[in-house]
Design an enzyme around this catalytic site. Structure first.
Site, PDB file in Angstrom:
ATOM      1  N   ASP A 190       0.814  -1.213   0.000  1.00 49.14           N
ATOM      2  CA  ASP A 190       0.000   0.000   0.000  1.00 49.14           C
ATOM      3  C   ASP A 190       0.848   1.264   0.000  1.00 49.14           C
ATOM      4  O   ASP A 190       2.070   1.213   0.179  1.00 49.14           O
ATOM      5  CB  ASP A 190      -0.974  -0.004   1.205  1.00 49.14           C
ATOM      6  CG  ASP A 190      -0.308  -0.410   2.518  1.00 49.14           C
ATOM      7  OD1 ASP A 190       0.934  -0.363   2.595  1.00 49.14           O
ATOM      8  OD2 ASP A 190      -1.025  -0.781   3.458  1.00 49.14           O
TER       9      ASP A 190
ATOM     10  N   ASN B 152      -7.386  -2.380  14.225  1.00 46.13           N
ATOM     11  CA  ASN B 152      -8.780  -2.692  13.887  1.00 46.13           C
ATOM     12  C   ASN B 152      -8.876  -3.932  12.984  1.00 46.13           C
ATOM     13  O   ASN B 152      -9.907  -4.184  12.383  1.00 46.13           O
ATOM     14  CB  ASN B 152      -9.450  -1.485  13.213  1.00 46.13           C
ATOM     15  CG  ASN B 152      -8.776  -1.097  11.903  1.00 46.13           C
ATOM     16  OD1 ASN B 152      -7.924  -1.823  11.395  1.00 46.13           O
ATOM     17  ND2 ASN B 152      -9.170   0.036  11.342  1.00 46.13           N
TER      18      ASN B 152
ATOM     19  N   HIS C 140      -7.157  -4.513  10.230  1.00 48.37           N
ATOM     20  CA  HIS C 140      -6.950  -4.339   8.784  1.00 48.37           C
ATOM     21  C   HIS C 140      -5.671  -5.034   8.313  1.00 48.37           C
ATOM     22  O   HIS C 140      -4.746  -5.254   9.086  1.00 48.37           O
ATOM     23  CB  HIS C 140      -7.000  -2.864   8.364  1.00 48.37           C
ATOM     24  CG  HIS C 140      -5.822  -2.010   8.712  1.00 48.37           C
ATOM     25  ND1 HIS C 140      -5.925  -0.655   8.904  1.00 48.37           N
ATOM     26  CD2 HIS C 140      -4.512  -2.292   8.893  1.00 48.37           C
ATOM     27  CE1 HIS C 140      -4.745  -0.153   9.175  1.00 48.37           C
ATOM     28  NE2 HIS C 140      -3.866  -1.120   9.178  1.00 48.37           N
TER      29      HIS C 140
ATOM     30  N   GLU D 249      -9.739  -1.689   5.309  1.00 46.77           N
ATOM     31  CA  GLU D 249     -10.339  -1.282   6.575  1.00 46.77           C
ATOM     32  C   GLU D 249     -11.594  -2.097   6.883  1.00 46.77           C
ATOM     33  O   GLU D 249     -12.211  -2.674   5.966  1.00 46.77           O
ATOM     34  CB  GLU D 249     -10.698   0.206   6.492  1.00 46.77           C
ATOM     35  CG  GLU D 249      -9.496   1.125   6.345  1.00 46.77           C
ATOM     36  CD  GLU D 249      -8.730   1.335   7.658  1.00 46.77           C
ATOM     37  OE1 GLU D 249      -8.491   0.369   8.401  1.00 46.77           O
ATOM     38  OE2 GLU D 249      -8.359   2.494   7.926  1.00 46.77           O
TER      39      GLU D 249
END
Ligand code: GLP
Length: 241
Positions: A67, A136, A138, A143
């Site tokens: 990413d 979280n 990810h 997400e």
């Protein structure tokens, strides 16, 4: 799915580097999927050490990063281009033309996403994908959501990720709100996946990924359906299992 527990984060890094090293000994022209963030730093340090000791040769290795932030100059101290240069690329004999990081500054970001997925396919797909995990749950910048997205795409970062990544920037306002990320499908297509998680901040995400429902609200949970996935955890990250 295999889960390996280690006493310390540095052991996790050493184990991950051993697996990457073994992959490169077996197939020097492997396609590696690489991650950024704090999690893989000790892995990269160990890989650099093994390279300097003459054990690992990257001269024919190809890499694709997961990413990159959108609209952050590549020379910005927090860009993933810069991170990879500083943490790995400038210390080993990877050829510049064999390293790939998505271009978050492309004028047409959807064309860039399509180009990136095609480049991975053209290279023969990812042999070994290294992953961290967000607090979280990810992976890459996929997400929490009500769906898994297959291909490379532009992601709007959640507030929790903006807050988690704020530590690298001068202020929260400076954290980019969007990123280009490999999709979960592209990650799942890797022949082997190694997820590194260290520290208590990751304990809840690790439990959800490994022991709760497979649910796009915890994107890493899909990895359990991968035929060759290893979770390398330190004690703190494994504390809630
Ligand atoms: C970042 C990256 C992820 C990384 C995760 C965890 O936002 N996009 O690829 O795995 O967050 O980062 P860290 O290892 O610093 O906790």
């Amino acid at each position: 799915m295999q889960v390996h527990l280690f006493d310390s984060a540095s052991q996790v890094g050493q184990a991950a580097a051993m697996l990457v090293g073994a992959q490169l000994l077996e197939k020097p022209n492997s396609v590696l999927g690489l991650a950024t963030g704090s999690s893989p730093i000790s892995t990269y340090q160990e890989l650099i050490r093994l390279h300097c000791a003459g054990v690992i040769d990257f001269s024919s290795t190809i890499t694709f990063n997961l990413d990159e932030y959108c609209r952050l100059p590549i020379e910005h101290p927090c860009s993933y281009h810069r991170f990879m240069k500083e943490q790995l690329f400038s210390h080993v004999n990877l050829r510049a033309e064999n390293t790939h990081v998505p271009n978050g500054n492309a004028e047409d970001l959807s064309a860039e996403c399509a180009r990136y997925d095609q480049a991975i396919a053209k290279a023969g797909g990812i042999d070994l994908q290294l992953l961290g995990i967000g607090r979280n749950g990810h992976i890459g910048f996929n997400e929490p959501s009500d769906q898994f997205v297959y291909g490379c795409h532009v992601v709007r970062l959640t507030q929790s990720t903006i807050e988690a990544n704020r530590r690298f920037f001068d202020s929260e306002a400076d954290v980019p709100r969007e990123a280009v990320s490999l999709g979960v499908g592209s990650i799942m297509n890797a022949k082997r996946v190694i997820l590194i998680a260290t520290g208590e901040d990751k304990a809840v995400a690790v439990r959800k990924a490994i022991q709760e429902d497979i649910d796009p609200a915890t994107q890493a949970s899909i990895l359990r359906t991968h035929p060759n996935v290893l979770f390398l955890l330190d004690k703190a990250a494994a504390a809630k299992l």
